[in-house]
Design an enzyme around this catalytic site. Structure first.
Site: not given
Ligand code: NDP
Length: 487
Positions: A152, A249, A283, A461
């Site tokens: 995002n 996060e 998020c 962070e």
């Molecule tokens: P995901 O959890 O699907 O993916 C996050 C990252 O983790 C991606 O780079 C993903 O790769 C990678 N990933 C996926 N599976 C694994 C694994 N088993 N081991 C290590 N890395 C892995 O989240 P999204 O990208 O869909 O983002 C949306 C989510 O992020 C929402 O839940 C949102 O709330 C959260 N978020 C939280 C924030 C915060 O500050 N708390 C800020 C922004 C978002 P790939 O791209 O291939 O899936």
């Protein structure tokens, strides 16, 4: 500033193709047309990135912090100089309106590099007075850190993880989300131009398995993830093998509480910012909008009037307020949540549909959506939707709303709108949330630590807290006289 096609891996300062020759596609969310093919890292590439990072990190840790800071601040200046070009790349990759990306993404990343560039030389331990012996603590870098980003806020997330890591003398191997791989590459080139030695910031593209390779890698000391709760659980389990430090996060379902004495226009503006900015793909969004029953009708009238004026459209059009969601799959997921809301008995006050008229037909557009007459046990009130969907819930009593606000496994953020200062602090003190805003929403200045509680994750962070997150503390005891030994 679009990276070349196919987008390379950046390892040891060199643009490389993946060893396996595999690539994947990144699409433009406004059209679902191919934007770039992207090299997909395999285990050998991740090993090479960690190896390059380890080799570069020793000299970087020995570089004067003031010089490390100078390089980061130079990178901030380059980002600001190319603000509009970089914002355009971010908008193409994420679908976020160009009215938002220069400030919310590029400036935010530049602020981060500036801030951590500024305090790099101020990282210090303390002297501990033991009377005779001399004792002190020092903060040391962790080594090679792995950053795993969500889709995002790609450049902001890359900067939030990399700037403090680099300021403290670490190296970074960063994996952007597969859906938004472009601006981490831009950040790589900006850091290189600013003079960052090769190998300190590496970019490996790929899917979840690439993230898993980083998390399991014995050469990586710490992993910082931004992603979903389910991913967080997997990362924590994988990191346990090598007892890595992890920071998470994760997702949220935050409450935004509007008391009856609140400045209603401000509260409406806050609720819109906390639900519709970036198509709701934030998020910390306050998706459970609790409004005191005495002002509910007035609040909803003002909210609908202002929401009606929001313009969906091409994210590159400066007049656009709401762009497309990140992918077709995510759009279907958001529409599925909206469907569940009506099926479970909530009432749709506005929106609720895919927008596909004319030029929007090929994109992933969902109308800004407002639900009312919902109950706290409905799916739309319990689960993170990550789209432009808010639910407005009435309340009568302060104790009641605090209890309902906390009745979630998440704990990322919360907002309170009131003109009663005492109440504001009292309520904030009772909310289970890592970040609380009073009469504001979703503001994350770099100076202020940002992070979650409960199942939204742990660690912080930004601010000084990030320095603590990217250093380890060493205690040193120096005997000033003879050793007193019983033997
Ligand atoms: P995901 O959890 O699907 O993916 C996050 C990252 O983790 C991606 O780079 C993903 O790769 C990678 N990933 C996926 N599976 C694994 C694994 N088993 N081991 C290590 N890395 C892995 O989240 P999204 O990208 O869909 O983002 C949306 C989510 O992020 C929402 O839940 C949102 O709330 C959260 N978020 C939280 C924030 C915060 O500050 N708390 C800020 C922004 C978002 P790939 O791209 O291939 O899936």
């Amino acid at each position: 500033m679009l990276p070349p096609d196919p987008v390379p891996l950046y390892i040891g300062g060199v643009r490389r193709n993946a060893e396996s020759g595999a690539t994947f596609d990144t699409l433009n969310p406004a059209t679902n047309a191919l934007l770039r093919r992207v090299q997909r890292a395999c285990e050998a590439d991740v090993d090479a990135a960690v190896d390059a990072a380890q080799r570069a990190q020793t000299a970087w840790a020995a570089t004067a912090p003031v010089e490390r800071g100078r390089i980061l601040r130079r990178a901030a200046r380059i980002l600001r100089d190319r603000r509009d070009e970089i914002a355009r790349v971010e908008t193409l990759d994420t679908g976020r309106p160009i009215a938002e990306t220069p400030e919310a993404d590029v400036d935010s990343a530049a602020d981060c590099l500036e801030f951590f560039g500024g305090i790099a030389a101020g990282v210090r331990g303390e002297h501990i007075d033991l009377g005779g012996p001399f004792a002190y603590t020092k903060r040391e870098p962790l080594g090679v850190c792995g950053g795993i980003g969500a889709w995002n806020y790609p450049i902001q997330i890359a900067a939030w993880k990399s700037a403090p890591a680099l300021a403290c003398g670490n190296a970074m191997v960063f994996k952007p989300a597969e859906l938004t791989p472009l601006t981490a590459c831009v950040l790589h080139d900006v850091l290189a131009e600013a003079g960052l030695p090769e190998g300190l910031f590496n970019v490996v593209h790929g899917f979840g398995d690439t993230g898993q390779m980083l998390t399991r890698h014995p050469g990586i000391a710490k992993v910082s993830l931004t992603g979903e709760v389910g991913t967080g659980k997997k990362v924590m389990a994988d990191a346990a093998e090598t007892l890595k430090v992890v920071t998470m996060e994760l997702g949220g379902k935050s409450p935004l509480i509007v008391f009856d004495d609140a400045h209603l226009d401000n509260a409406v503006g806050g609720a819109m910012l906390g639900n519709f900015f970036s198509q709701g793909e934030i998020c910390s969004n306050g998706t459970r909008v609790f409004v005191h029953a005495d002002v509910l009708e007035d609040f909803l009238d003002r909210l609908c009037a202002r929401t009606e004026r929001m313009r969906l459209g091409d994210p590159l059009d400066p007049e656009t307020d709401v762009g497309p969601l990140i992918s077709r799959e995510h759009m279907e997921r958001v529409l599925g949540f909206i469907d569940s809301g009506t099926r479970e008995g909530a009432r749709l006050l506005m929106g609720g549909e895919r927008a596909q008229a004319g030029a929007l037909a090929d994109g992933n557009y969902v109308q800004p959506t407002i639900f009312v007459d919902a109950s706290d046990d409905m799916t739309i009130v319990r689960e993170e939707i990550f789209g432009p969907v808010m639910t407005v819930l009435p309340f009568r009593d302060e104790a009641e709303v605090v209890e309902r606000a906390n009745a979630t496994p998440y704990g990322l953020a919360a907002g309170v709108f009131t003109n009663d200062l005492t109440r504001a602090h009292r309520v904030v003190g009772k909310l289970d949330a890592g970040t609380c805003w009073v009469n504001a929403y979703n503001l994350t200045p770099i100076e202020m630590p940002f992070g979650p509680v409960k199942q939204s994750g742990f660690g912080r962070e930004n601010g000084w807290a990030a320095i603590e997150a990217y250093t380890r503390l060493k205690s040193v005891y120096v005997e000033m006289g003879d050793v007193e030994s019983p033997y």
